[in-house]
Design an enzyme around this catalytic site. Structure first.
Site, PDB file in Angstrom:
ATOM      1  CD  GLU A 487      -3.273  -1.336  -0.069  1.00 35.71           C
ATOM      2  OE1 GLU A 487      -2.324  -0.015  -1.046  1.00 35.71           O
ATOM      3  OE2 GLU A 487      -3.520  -2.717  -0.494  1.00 35.71           O
ATOM      4  CG  ASP A 550       2.111  -7.767  -5.235  1.00 38.14           C
ATOM      5  OD1 ASP A 550       1.431  -7.038  -4.663  1.00 38.14           O
ATOM      6  OD2 ASP A 550       1.239  -8.518  -6.033  1.00 38.14           O
TER       7      ASP A 550
END
Length: 638
Positions: A487, A550
């Site tokens: 995030e 990711d």
């Protein structure tokens, strides 16, 4: 997934995902009323069982010890659970809302009523909403956007799409059954359905597809309001907007200009009858879940075909979701305060701080950013807001959701929609409230908000396998640590990197830095583009932002894990693969390949570790092994 602990060490070098999840996948069964099991889905299912048991007990007593908002939730849940009354009332509660559409004589009548229809939650061939201005996030702006289609994406309407033919046949059959249940005659039903489907197809070519929408910065197109109003010869857009927000704004943000430039072709007297049919069908579909159980089950046929779910939820479960979605933040606060401990919150907050420190170190030592861009990036990181568990206060909106015992379920739900939408449009002239959460605490998810430059981790995701005080720190870093850093990475992905520390859309990069960053993003697109799965091939451009997140997330979480005593990188990588252990229907996987900005879970588990040198030393991966990727093909962005 709690039992998914059996690791086949012989497979670690060839297929990390199968090594960790293979044994579980052989026996895992997807619930008949769901389209997936494992990972996120298992946590959501556990919360569902937990809260349904709690709320079932609350139905049996007066619940006076609850907050006023929870007491109202229980009343609404009781109303939603009263299938005997819903059965007895049948279609009657919905009829007046559909009659309102049938009573529309012409375009002028519809336009006159449009502000009122918007406030009651009716669909239209365009949407109007109030959200922060991307270039001035202290203030709200009015936004115009396109409506959703019956099919998942405009590409389904393209010639030769066999999946679309099957879906449209199921949709048509379902609509015929609903019209018959509602008591409409066959001639009216056939004509209305055909016109509605034709109108939906007419709208599709002017919309963006999912890949274009994934580049969400391009949805910011500011128009002087007079210029926007001039886009339609047949609608008085100024009158519609002023009727809705009680003023005529100076400007409006248009998400998809090409669509609105075609408004004359899409909304006029000649298209009114087909548009009216489309509105009728949309309204009927919006209401089916609030009627008798037969209406609910039939009305879900198309969505079950899309997802691959084998059967409808049982009535009790459907009532739980209906009520908890209506009172989402209320239920979230109940869950968090009862089941989310302060020790876990404190521990996760410390992990977030450590991850930010790793990111800061990375930015400081970065060898391709110029000094000017590096300083701006660190300023943005220092300003990052951190929200863990649940919001400090409940949105006052929920105080207004008071159940009227004299009204049926449909009327109460519609009243709540009107309250929420009235409040939504009133915000236009208010300062932006940056404390509002967009996910309730019982939702198994997390997000980065580019306009607020904040990360949010609801309580529900902060449990095993993502996180547990009983797991090793290495496993926790491979789970929730990587999610946290993921995030944070969104602040610096291909979309988030275009927003500054205040959340404003603003280019803070030098040209050379931006070009280098885009070349790295293109490599990430190429790494995934065309990869084959049982459901089809991956569109690298659609999934690039999540893949950048990711990659940065896993890499930074690994560095944080290595800084802890007794680091076990094998546990770190194994838990990373474990959190992606999911089994889904083929239908769901096909749908996600077409519209989801996330890569398939198998690839998320396997590909990012291949970009990290520590993965190779941890498992002694050598050329010729399935997980081996030549050093020159490995991608590092952050």
């Amino acid at each position: 997934m709690g039992k998914n602990t059996q690791v086949d060490k012989s497979l670690l070098k060839d297929d990390l995902y199968q090594a960790v999840n293979g044994a579980w996948l052989k026996t895992a069964v997807i619930p008949a009323d769901k389209s997936t099991t494992g990972g996120f889905a298992d946590l959501a299912d556990n919360i569902e069982k937990l809260l349904m048991a709690d709320f079932e007990a609350l139905l049996e007593n007066d619940a006076t010890e609850l907050t006023p908002e929870m007491q109202q939730f229980v009343k609404f849940y009781r109303l939603a659970s009263d299938f005997e009354t819903r059965e007895r009332l049948g279609f009657a509660p919905a009829k007046k809302y559909l009659d309102k559409i049938l009573a529309l004589k012409d375009l002028a009548t519809w336009q006159e009523q449009l502000p009122e229809l918007f406030l009651a939650g009716y669909d239209a061939p365009f949407t109007l909403s109030v959200t922060p201005d991307m270039k001035d996030t202290r203030h709200y702006a009015l936004h115009a956007d396109v409506p959703s289609l019956f099919l998942p994406d405009k590409t389904y309407y393209e010639e030769g799409n066999e999946q679309a033919k099957a879906l449209l046949a199921i949709l048509k059959q379902m609509l015929n059954e609903l019209f018959e249940l509602a008591g409409y005659d066959k001639e009216f039903s056939h004509k209305t359905i055909e016109l509605a489907l034709a109108y939906d197809k007419k709208l599709a070519p002017f919309q963006k597809d999912s890949t274009e929408r994934a580049d969400y910065v391009k949805s910011y197109n500011k128009y002087a309001f007079a210029d926007f109003a001039s886009l339609s010869r047949y609608l008085d857009l100024s009158k519609i907007v002023s009727g809705l927000v009680k003023t005529t704004p100076e400007s409006i943000i248009v998400a998809e200009p090409r669509y609105f430039e075609a408004l004359n072709e899409l909304v006029n007297e000649d298209t009114f009858e087909s548009m009216k049919s489309w509105l009728f069908v949309k309204t009927l579909l919006d209401l089916t879940g609030l009627l008798s159980d037969q209406f609910r089950v039939v009305g879900g046929t198309y969505n079950r075909a899309l997802s691959g779910s084998k059967e409808a939820m049982d009535p009790k479960k459907a009532a739980y979701y209906l009520a908890s979605n209506q009172y989402s933040q209320v239920v979230g606060l109940y869950y968090a305060q009862k089941y989310f401990g302060p020790a876990a919150k404190k521990d996760v907050q410390e992990m977030v701080k450590k991850m930010i420190a790793v990111y800061k170190k990375r930015l400081t030592e970065n060898d391709w950013l110029s000094e000017a861009t590096r300083k701006k990036a660190i300023t943005k990181l220092d300003a990052l807001g951190i929200n863990v568990g649940y919001p400090d206060k409940l949105d006052p909106l929920f105080e207004e959701f008071v159940v009227d015992p004299e009204l049926n379920l449909v009327d109460n739900a519609t009243k709540f929609t009107q309250i929420a939408l009235k409040r939504h449009y009133e915000r236009l002239d208010e300062p932006v409230d940056r404390t509002r959460w967009e996910m309730p605490a019982h939702m198994v998810n997390a997000y980065y908000h580019p306009s607020f430059n904040c990360i949010v981790f609801p309580a529900a995701i902060l449990q095993a396998p993502f996180y547990s005080l009983e797991q090793s720190k290495s496993a926790n870093y491979g789970g929730i640590g990587a999610v946290i850093a993921h995030e944070i990475s969104h602040a610096f992905d291909n979309n988030g990197a275009q927003f500054d520390e205040h959340g404003n859309l603003s280019n803070w990069w030098t040209d050379a830095d931006l070009n280098h960053f885009q070349s790295l993003a293109n490599k990430m697109i190429a790494q995934f583009d065309g990869l084959k799965t049982p459901a089809g091939t991956v569109n690298g451009k659609l999934v690039v932002s999540e893949n950048i997140a990711d990659a940065g997330g896993l890499s930074c979480a690994k560095e944080a894990a290595k800084a802890e005593p007794n680091t076990d990188l094998a546990e770190f990588f194994i838990n990373w693969a474990r959190i992606w252990g999911m089994k889904s229907t083929l239908e769901r996987e096909k749908l996600l390949l077409a519209i989801d900005v996330h890569a398939p879970h198998v690839l998320r588990a396997n590909i990012q570790p291949q970009n990290l040198a520590d993965f190779y030393t941890t498992f002694d991966v050598q050329p010729g092994d399935g997980m081996y990727l030549a050093p020159e093909k490995r991608i590092t962005i952050w």
